[in-house]
Design an enzyme around this catalytic site. Structure first.
Site, PDB file in Angstrom:
ATOM      1  N   CYS A 181      65.033  76.223  25.219  1.00  0.00           N
ATOM      2  CA  CYS A 181      64.929  76.107  23.775  1.00  0.00           C
ATOM      3  C   CYS A 181      66.483  76.093  23.244  1.00  0.00           C
ATOM      4  O   CYS A 181      66.991  77.283  23.409  1.00  0.00           O
ATOM      5  CB  CYS A 181      64.291  77.331  23.209  1.00  0.00           C
ATOM      6  N   GLY A 182      66.925  75.151  22.910  1.00  0.00           N
ATOM      7  CA  GLY A 182      68.306  75.024  22.492  1.00  0.00           C
ATOM      8  C   GLY A 182      68.692  75.702  21.053  1.00  0.00           C
ATOM      9  O   GLY A 182      69.468  76.222  21.115  1.00  0.00           O
ATOM     10  N   HIS A 183      67.545  75.496  20.302  1.00  0.00           N
ATOM     11  CA  HIS A 183      67.887  76.197  19.041  1.00  0.00           C
ATOM     12  C   HIS A 183      67.765  77.606  19.258  1.00  0.00           C
ATOM     13  O   HIS A 183      68.503  78.445  18.488  1.00  0.00           O
ATOM     14  CB  HIS A 183      66.631  75.668  17.895  1.00  0.00           C
ATOM     15  N   ASP A 197      59.281  70.630  15.292  1.00  0.00           N
ATOM     16  CA  ASP A 197      60.736  71.458  15.368  1.00  0.00           C
ATOM     17  C   ASP A 197      61.572  71.033  13.904  1.00  0.00           C
ATOM     18  O   ASP A 197      61.337  69.810  13.741  1.00  0.00           O
ATOM     19  CB  ASP A 197      61.404  70.905  16.467  1.00  0.00           C
ATOM     20  N   GLY A 211      67.471  71.420  20.435  1.00  0.00           N
ATOM     21  CA  GLY A 211      68.546  71.450  21.466  1.00  0.00           C
ATOM     22  C   GLY A 211      68.218  70.868  22.754  1.00  0.00           C
ATOM     23  O   GLY A 211      69.148  69.899  23.366  1.00  0.00           O
ATOM     24  N   SER A 212      66.999  71.197  23.278  1.00  0.00           N
ATOM     25  CA  SER A 212      66.824  70.550  24.725  1.00  0.00           C
ATOM     26  C   SER A 212      66.500  69.142  24.451  1.00  0.00           C
ATOM     27  O   SER A 212      66.519  68.418  25.306  1.00  0.00           O
ATOM     28  CB  SER A 212      65.453  71.430  25.111  1.00  0.00           C
TER      29      SER A 212
HETATM   30  O1  LIG Z   1      65.852  73.146  20.330  1.00  0.00           O
HETATM   31  C1  LIG Z   1      64.922  73.407  21.185  1.00  0.00           C
HETATM   32  O2  LIG Z   1      65.318  72.953  22.334  1.00  0.00           O
HETATM   33  C2  LIG Z   1      63.713  73.892  20.904  1.00  0.00           C
HETATM   34  N1  LIG Z   1      63.063  73.950  19.669  1.00  0.00           N
HETATM   35  C3  LIG Z   1      61.777  73.903  19.491  1.00  0.00           C
HETATM   36  C4  LIG Z   1      61.382  73.107  20.478  1.00  0.00           C
HETATM   37  C5  LIG Z   1      62.495  73.397  21.585  1.00  0.00           C
HETATM   38  O3  LIG Z   1      62.156  74.330  22.521  1.00  0.00           O
END
Ligand SMILES: O=C(O)[C@H]1NCC[C@@H]1O
Length: 357
Positions: free
Chosen positions: A110-112, A272, A277-278
């Site tokens: 999870c990038g965020h 999202d 991020g991912s």
């Molecule tokens: O930013 C991300 O990577 C995450 N945001 C919700 C779904 C991903 O896991």
């Protein structure tokens, strides 16, 4: 920036006390990254046993899922809530381990979340002696070790960039049959989690203008089709070999200074709010694989839902098993939105929470 909309009451007032019969308590710190929530569990969650972070993820799924439901679902959360709980890592290089949770289960990256946790780890003293202008935090996510670099000066944390695990194009130009749409060509790419990528125009949709519900329906149809028609695998662990979601894009993949927009629909129709991020990591790996972007060319990625931005670039070539891969750097901002103590009374008939669609 406009001044605070409400009076800062820290020091003048304490948080209300819970009645003694309020039931079991879980405490959390809430943040958001580009609009996407991150509810960090800070108390009330037991140590998850397991020799590895992936084993702890399996344990949480099998034995602690009632706690995920309490903090993710209504009435304390909602269908698009996202969370994290810190765990011990088996890696000497890791400052912390983390499990990520959403409306349906536990993600692998999870990038965020990494961006928010970077600030949290420095602000809450999880790393000794933070350094300026950046503090490095090695986070052991279920997909592997992710290095976060947190801006830090005069005691204040700021923007966060991270280097994710090796990212690679898993398969390009894969034809899947989507009921109601016929054959649709998708790319599948890995950025700590596997995503299918499709130009929203394929469905006559626009990621910045179409109704979210229409984007969700199209993305879900693609996810279902890929899950049933494409065999996925991952060189490191079978735990990583599942399709997490579908990312609809504006198709602007060739390098330009202009931002490109996308919308990610993952888990159980969860949307999202951030540019993901991912997903940005996986999308850059795909663009690099196709020769559309060079090392260290920075692109801006805009969330089709909120317009919020991340930037990203491929910084190094590497491999992941037999796949040619890249290390991708993603940058963004996270903000605190609150703290809470959630209670669960024995007599509450809705102990597991619920989701409304
Ligand atoms: O930013 C991300 O990577 C995450 N945001 C919700 C779904 C991903 O896991």
């Amino acid at each position: 920036m406009t001044p605070l909309l409400f009076t800062d009451c820290r020091g003048a007032m304490e948080c209300p006390k819970l009645p003694p019969h309020a039931g079991a308590v879980l405490s959390v710190v809430d943040m958001h990254t580009a609009g996407e929530p991150l509810r960090i569990i800070t108390g009330g969650y037991p140590d998850a046993p397991g020799d590895t972070v992936l084993a702890k993820r399996r344990y949480a799924r099998e034995h602690l899922d009632h706690l995920r439901k309490v903090v993710m679902r209504e009435p304390r959360g909602h269908g698009d809530m996202y969370g994290a709980v810190l765990v011990k890592s088996e890696l000497a290089a890791a400052h912390l381990g983390v499990l990520f949770m959403h409306n349906e289960g536990y993600s692998t990256m999870c990038g965020h979340g990494v961006i928010a946790l970077g600030r949290f780890a420095v602000d809450y003293g999880l790393v000794k002696a933070p350094t300026s202008p950046e503090t490095q935090i090695n986070m052991h996510c279920p997909c592997g070790l992710v290095k976060a670099f947190v801006e830090y000066s005069n005691g204040k944390t700021g923007a966060v960039r991270f280097h994710s695990v090796p990212a690679f194009a898993f398969a390009t130009d894969v034809k899947v049959t989507v009921p109601g749409c016929g054959d649709v060509v998708v790319d599948i790419s890995y950025g700590g989690a596997l995503y299918a990528f499709v130009n929203a125009g394929t469905f006559g949709l626009d990621v910045t203008k179409s109704r979210t519900r229409d984007l969700v329906d199209a993305a879900i149809a693609v996810t279902k089709a890929v899950k049933s028609q494409v065999k996925l695998h991952h060189p490191v662990s079978e735990d990583l070999a599942f399709l997490y979601g579908t990312i609809l894009t504006d198709g602007k993949d060739a390098f330009t200074d202009e931002p490109t927009a996308n919308v990610c629909v993952f888990a159980d129709a969860q949307v999202d709010r951030s540019p993901t991020g991912s997903g940005v990591t996986a999308r850059i790996a795909l663009q690099y694989h196709k020769g559309l972007i060079q090392l260290n060319q920075t692109r801006s990625f805009c969330s089709g839902t909120t317009g919020a931005m991340f930037t990203g670039k491929a910084v190094q070539e590497t491999t992941c098993g037999d796949f040619q891969a890249v290390v991708v750097e993603v940058s963004g901002h996270a903000h605190y939105s609150g703290v809470a103590c959630f209670t669960l009374e024995d007599e509450d008939p809705l102990q597991s929470g619920f989701l409304l669609r």
